[in-house]
Motif scaffolding. Structure first.
Motif, short mmCIF file in Angstrom:
data_model
loop_
_atom_site.label_atom_id
_atom_site.label_comp_id
_atom_site.label_asym_id
_atom_site.label_seq_id
_atom_site.Cartn_x
_atom_site.Cartn_y
_atom_site.Cartn_z
N ASP A 163 44.48 35.78 36.06
CA ASP A 163 44.89 34.46 36.56
C ASP A 163 45.77 34.60 37.79
N ALA A 164 46.70 35.56 37.74
CA ALA A 164 47.62 35.78 38.86
C ALA A 164 46.87 36.27 40.09
N VAL A 165 45.85 37.11 39.90
CA VAL A 165 45.06 37.59 41.03
C VAL A 165 44.46 36.42 41.80
N PHE A 166 43.78 35.53 41.09
CA PHE A 166 43.10 34.43 41.75
C PHE A 166 44.04 33.33 42.24
N ALA A 167 45.30 33.38 41.81
CA ALA A 167 46.28 32.44 42.35
C ALA A 167 46.54 32.69 43.83
N ASN A 168 46.10 33.85 44.33
CA ASN A 168 46.33 34.22 45.72
C ASN A 168 45.19 33.80 46.66
N CYS A 169 44.14 33.20 46.12
CA CYS A 169 42.95 32.96 46.93
C CYS A 169 43.21 32.08 48.14
N ASN A 170 43.90 30.96 47.94
CA ASN A 170 44.03 29.99 49.03
C ASN A 170 45.39 30.00 49.72
#
Length: 263
Positions: free
Chosen positions: A65-72
């Protein structure tokens, strides 16, 4: 109802476009579709393999979840270190998740350093793919830039009014990225050639070859365009699924350059 594995799911409509560092109105596709598909597959694999370790699995989910929190870029987040008592599989997965988080934060130097460590650990399931992703981080660093090179004056708050000083800082940063691009692309090219020369990296060589085409189009445009034309028209041209299509995509990018480049 939330999914039983702690709330993590692949969000198909997630906005994964992130602002290009040092620009006010330009975005790039940061988290690609393949990343979400790969995460979904890994999620299933970990769920199947570690059904007897719900605590470890839940920790893995929170890390992803934390990884994909960085997408935008709306709120960067780093997966927490795995607990000292965590099993080896979770510690190794977490190391890769943290490298991925650095990658999506556009801290490519940080990602590369972590990926080198993972690649050197032959006990890790991630040691081979880390070598490929390291090369991808080199390409991103060349085409997008390195976030820690960005001067604070070039950063604009959301909806901030125009500032000549900020625009000047942004132009200076863009010039720096352009200045460093040839050296950084050459480094990526060497890394990709090393993958193609390593028999143990065979599972990732098709991806490396496609990335090498991408790099060569930017290092030596005319030569690579000629190579692509030869590849597409040769009687014995590769028939592997996707190879012909990808060559056409790369050739089209040469003939009709995109506004920005991603790898």
């Amino acid at each position: 109802a939330p999914p039983p594995h702690g709330g993590f799911h692949i969000v198909q409509d997630l906005n994964s476009d992130r602002p290009v560092p040092g620009t006010s109105y330009q975005n790039f596709a940061n988290c690609l579709d393949e990343a979400f598909a790969f995460a979904a597959k890994t999620l299933k694999d970990r769920q199947d393999a570690h059904a007897d370790d719900p605590t470890g699995f839940t920790d893995w989910v929170h890390g992803q979840d934390a990884v994909f929190a960085n997408c935008n870029g709306s709120g960067d987040k780093m997966p927490a270190d795995a607990p000292a008592v965590a099993p080896a599989w979770l510690k190794q997965d977490r190391a890769y998740q943290q490298a991925a988080a650095k990658f999506y934060q556009t801290d490519y130097d940080g990602a590369i350093a972590r990926l080198k460590t993972i690649a050197a650990d032959t006990t890790s399931l991630w040691h081979q793919i880390a070598t490929l992703v390291e090369a991808r981080a080199m390409i991103r660093r060349a085409t997008i830039g390195q976030i820690t090179d960005l001067p604070p004056a070039a950063v604009a708050a959301p909806d901030a009014p125009y500032s000549e000083d900020r625009a000047k800082a942004q132009r200076a940063y863009a010039d720096l990225v352009k200045q460093k691009e040839p050296e950084r692309l050459a480094e990526a090219r060497d890394a990709l050639k090393a993958i193609l020369a390593d028999p143990t990296m065979q599972p990732y060589q098709a991806d490396a070859a496609g990335l090498l085409d991408f790099v060569n189009l930017r290092v030596d445009l005319s030569t690579q365009a000629g190579d692509l034309v030869t590849r597409l028209t040769a009687p014995d041209r590769a028939q592997s699924p996707g190879v012909f299509k990808q060559a056409l995509i790369h050739l089209r990018s040469y003939l009709y350059p995109p506004d920005s480049a991603n790898a």
